[in-house]
Design a protein around this motif. Sequence first.
Motif, short mmCIF file in Angstrom:
data_model
loop_
_atom_site.label_atom_id
_atom_site.label_comp_id
_atom_site.label_asym_id
_atom_site.label_seq_id
_atom_site.Cartn_x
_atom_site.Cartn_y
_atom_site.Cartn_z
N ALA A 41 0.81 -1.22 0.00
CA ALA A 41 0.00 0.00 0.00
C ALA A 41 0.85 1.27 0.00
CB ALA A 41 -0.94 0.01 1.20
N TYR A 42 2.05 1.21 0.55
CA TYR A 42 2.91 2.39 0.65
C TYR A 42 3.96 2.47 -0.45
CZ TYR A 42 0.87 1.67 5.23
OH TYR A 42 -0.01 1.44 6.24
N ILE A 43 3.98 1.49 -1.32
CA ILE A 43 4.96 1.48 -2.41
C ILE A 43 4.31 2.06 -3.66
CG2 ILE A 43 6.44 0.05 -3.86
CD1 ILE A 43 6.61 -1.94 -1.55
N ASP A 44 4.90 3.15 -4.17
CA ASP A 44 4.39 3.80 -5.38
C ASP A 44 4.88 3.12 -6.64
OD1 ASP A 44 2.73 5.69 -4.30
OD2 ASP A 44 4.13 7.35 -4.53
N ASP A 58 5.64 6.03 -0.86
CA ASP A 58 4.83 7.21 -0.59
C ASP A 58 4.97 7.52 0.89
OD1 ASP A 58 2.78 9.02 0.06
OD2 ASP A 58 1.50 8.28 -1.56
N ILE A 59 5.90 8.41 1.22
CA ILE A 59 6.24 8.67 2.61
C ILE A 59 5.06 9.28 3.37
CG2 ILE A 59 7.26 10.95 2.26
CD1 ILE A 59 8.65 8.21 4.56
N GLU A 60 4.24 10.07 2.69
CA GLU A 60 3.08 10.65 3.37
C GLU A 60 2.07 9.58 3.78
OE1 GLU A 60 -0.02 14.37 3.08
OE2 GLU A 60 1.51 14.14 1.54
N LYS A 61 1.81 8.63 2.89
CA LYS A 61 0.92 7.50 3.25
C LYS A 61 1.50 6.70 4.40
CE LYS A 61 -1.35 6.09 -1.02
NZ LYS A 61 -1.35 5.02 -2.03
N LEU A 62 2.79 6.45 4.35
CA LEU A 62 3.44 5.66 5.39
C LEU A 62 3.39 6.37 6.73
CD1 LEU A 62 5.12 3.16 6.17
CD2 LEU A 62 7.15 4.49 5.59
N MET A 63 3.73 7.62 6.77
CA MET A 63 3.82 8.36 8.03
C MET A 63 2.44 8.64 8.64
SD MET A 63 6.99 8.69 8.73
CE MET A 63 7.13 10.01 9.89
N THR A 64 1.41 8.74 7.82
CA THR A 64 0.08 9.01 8.36
C THR A 64 -0.74 7.74 8.55
OG1 THR A 64 -0.81 9.46 6.15
CG2 THR A 64 -0.04 11.35 7.42
N ALA A 65 -0.16 6.58 8.25
CA ALA A 65 -0.88 5.31 8.41
C ALA A 65 -1.20 5.07 9.88
CB ALA A 65 -0.06 4.15 7.85
N GLU A 66 -2.40 4.64 10.14
CA GLU A 66 -2.85 4.41 11.51
C GLU A 66 -1.97 3.39 12.23
OE1 GLU A 66 -6.96 2.95 13.33
OE2 GLU A 66 -7.17 4.50 11.80
N ASP A 67 -1.56 2.34 11.53
CA ASP A 67 -0.76 1.31 12.18
C ASP A 67 0.66 1.77 12.49
OD1 ASP A 67 -0.44 1.29 9.39
OD2 ASP A 67 0.30 -0.75 9.39
#
Length: 76
Positions: A41-44, A58-67
């Motif tokens: 999910a975090y790999i563009d 995608d560092i923004e997706k990774l850093m804001t991920a709930e888990d």
Amino acid sequence: IILNIGKRVIGMVVDAVSDVTSLAHDQVRPAPEFGTVLDTAYIDGLATVDERMIIIIDIEKLMTAEDMGLMDQAAA
């Protein structure tokens, strides 16, 4: 490394930065599906430069991920 995520500027400590590389759009391939073995999910995408495989995250997706629990949803 300094990141702009959502409406926040944050710093991230890393062990090392070996290179900064610019990629053309046609050098990036979609990330393969690994099924349930690996969450992509975090790999563009993926790219190859001088016989090296580069994983584009995608560092923004990774850093804001709930888990991850690193940033609250207000940053998104």
